[in-house]
Motif scaffolding. Structure first.
Motif, PDB file in Angstrom:
ATOM      1  N   THR A  74       5.469 139.306  -2.540  1.00 56.87           N
ATOM      2  CA  THR A  74       5.718 140.652  -3.048  1.00 56.87           C
ATOM      3  C   THR A  74       7.051 140.713  -3.791  1.00 56.87           C
ATOM      4  N   ILE A  75       8.085 140.093  -3.228  1.00 57.14           N
ATOM      5  CA  ILE A  75       9.393 140.054  -3.894  1.00 57.14           C
ATOM      6  C   ILE A  75       9.293 139.305  -5.218  1.00 57.14           C
ATOM      7  N   CYS A  76       8.615 138.159  -5.215  1.00 52.23           N
ATOM      8  CA  CYS A  76       8.467 137.370  -6.440  1.00 52.23           C
ATOM      9  C   CYS A  76       7.700 138.126  -7.515  1.00 52.23           C
ATOM     10  N   HIS A  77       6.657 138.816  -7.131  1.00 53.50           N
ATOM     11  CA  HIS A  77       5.892 139.610  -8.099  1.00 53.50           C
ATOM     12  C   HIS A  77       6.764 140.701  -8.700  1.00 53.50           C
ATOM     13  N   GLY A  78       7.539 141.369  -7.855  1.00 52.31           N
ATOM     14  CA  GLY A  78       8.423 142.418  -8.353  1.00 52.31           C
ATOM     15  C   GLY A  78       9.447 141.885  -9.337  1.00 52.31           C
ATOM     16  N   LEU A  79      10.040 140.734  -9.021  1.00 50.51           N
ATOM     17  CA  LEU A  79      11.012 140.128  -9.926  1.00 50.51           C
ATOM     18  C   LEU A  79      10.371 139.714 -11.250  1.00 50.51           C
ATOM     19  N   ALA A  80       9.211 139.072 -11.172  1.00 47.86           N
ATOM     20  CA  ALA A  80       8.521 138.622 -12.383  1.00 47.86           C
ATOM     21  C   ALA A  80       8.107 139.807 -13.251  1.00 47.86           C
ATOM     22  N   ASN A  81       7.647 140.867 -12.622  1.00 45.00           N
ATOM     23  CA  ASN A  81       7.226 142.050 -13.381  1.00 45.00           C
ATOM     24  C   ASN A  81       8.406 142.816 -13.968  1.00 45.00           C
ATOM     25  N   ASP A 122       1.280 131.039  -9.699  1.00 42.99           N
ATOM     26  CA  ASP A 122       0.802 132.071  -8.776  1.00 42.99           C
ATOM     27  C   ASP A 122      -0.561 132.567  -9.260  1.00 42.99           C
ATOM     28  N   GLY A 123      -1.481 132.765  -8.343  1.00 46.45           N
ATOM     29  CA  GLY A 123      -2.833 133.195  -8.703  1.00 46.45           C
ATOM     30  C   GLY A 123      -2.899 134.590  -9.290  1.00 46.45           C
ATOM     31  N   ASP A 124      -1.972 135.455  -8.920  1.00 47.30           N
ATOM     32  CA  ASP A 124      -1.985 136.838  -9.411  1.00 47.30           C
ATOM     33  C   ASP A 124      -1.060 137.051 -10.600  1.00 47.30           C
ATOM     34  N   VAL A 125       0.065 136.345 -10.613  1.00 48.77           N
ATOM     35  CA  VAL A 125       1.053 136.474 -11.697  1.00 48.77           C
ATOM     36  C   VAL A 125       1.342 135.055 -12.199  1.00 48.77           C
ATOM     37  N   PRO A 126       0.575 134.586 -13.185  1.00 52.37           N
ATOM     38  CA  PRO A 126       0.703 133.187 -13.612  1.00 52.37           C
ATOM     39  C   PRO A 126       2.058 132.842 -14.228  1.00 52.37           C
ATOM     40  N   GLU A 127       2.888 133.835 -14.526  1.00 55.35           N
ATOM     41  CA  GLU A 127       4.224 133.554 -15.052  1.00 55.35           C
ATOM     42  C   GLU A 127       5.154 132.982 -13.975  1.00 55.35           C
ATOM     43  N   ILE A 128       4.765 133.115 -12.711  1.00 54.94           N
ATOM     44  CA  ILE A 128       5.550 132.560 -11.607  1.00 54.94           C
ATOM     45  C   ILE A 128       5.170 131.091 -11.433  1.00 54.94           C
ATOM     46  N   THR A 129       6.176 130.212 -11.526  1.00 53.53           N
ATOM     47  CA  THR A 129       5.951 128.784 -11.346  1.00 53.53           C
ATOM     48  C   THR A 129       6.132 128.447  -9.869  1.00 53.53           C
ATOM     49  N   VAL A 130       5.150 127.757  -9.314  1.00 53.72           N
ATOM     50  CA  VAL A 130       5.193 127.350  -7.906  1.00 53.72           C
ATOM     51  C   VAL A 130       5.344 125.831  -7.869  1.00 53.72           C
ATOM     52  N   GLY A 172      10.793 141.166 -15.499  1.00 53.62           N
ATOM     53  CA  GLY A 172      11.273 140.318 -16.586  1.00 53.62           C
ATOM     54  C   GLY A 172      12.055 139.096 -16.171  1.00 53.62           C
ATOM     55  N   HIS A 173      12.160 138.827 -14.875  1.00 47.12           N
ATOM     56  CA  HIS A 173      12.888 137.652 -14.403  1.00 47.12           C
ATOM     57  C   HIS A 173      11.999 136.416 -14.446  1.00 47.12           C
ATOM     58  N   GLU A 174      12.617 135.267 -14.672  1.00 46.15           N
ATOM     59  CA  GLU A 174      11.900 134.001 -14.573  1.00 46.15           C
ATOM     60  C   GLU A 174      11.939 133.582 -13.108  1.00 46.15           C
ATOM     61  N   VAL A 175      10.760 133.400 -12.495  1.00 47.55           N
ATOM     62  CA  VAL A 175      10.681 133.146 -11.052  1.00 47.55           C
ATOM     63  C   VAL A 175      10.072 131.766 -10.793  1.00 47.55           C
ATOM     64  N   HIS A 176      10.779 130.985  -9.964  1.00 42.98           N
ATOM     65  CA  HIS A 176      10.299 129.685  -9.504  1.00 42.98           C
ATOM     66  C   HIS A 176      10.311 129.705  -7.983  1.00 42.98           C
ATOM     67  N   VAL A 177       9.226 129.261  -7.386  1.00 43.61           N
ATOM     68  CA  VAL A 177       9.109 129.211  -5.932  1.00 43.61           C
ATOM     69  C   VAL A 177       8.940 127.752  -5.522  1.00 43.61           C
TER      70      VAL A 177
END
Length: 58
Positions: free
Chosen positions: A13-20, A46-54, A22-27
């Motif tokens: 949830t935190i990662c989705h909020g950051l990505a949405n 991420d399956g829901d927000v593909p801009e998040i790199t896992v 405009g932040h670049e998110v890496h987990v």
């Protein structure tokens, strides 16, 4: 998401909020695969927000 428990849902949830926002998110997370060497790493999204790199680390 590989696991669906409290801390995983909270982190996602935190990662989705950051990505949405405009932040670049890496987990970085642990993956357990006995057929791969320790420390082996692969990338996914991420399956829901593909801009998040896992990054999955064995």
């Amino acid at each position: 998401m590989l696991y669906n428990a409290g801390s995983e849902v909270y982190s996602q949830t935190i990662c989705h909020g950051l990505a949405n926002s405009g932040h670049e998110v890496h987990v970085f997370t642990r993956e357990e695969d006995s057929f791969k060497p320790d420390g082996a790493m692969r990338k996914s999204a991420d399956g829901d927000v593909p801009e998040i790199t896992v990054h999955l680390v064995n």
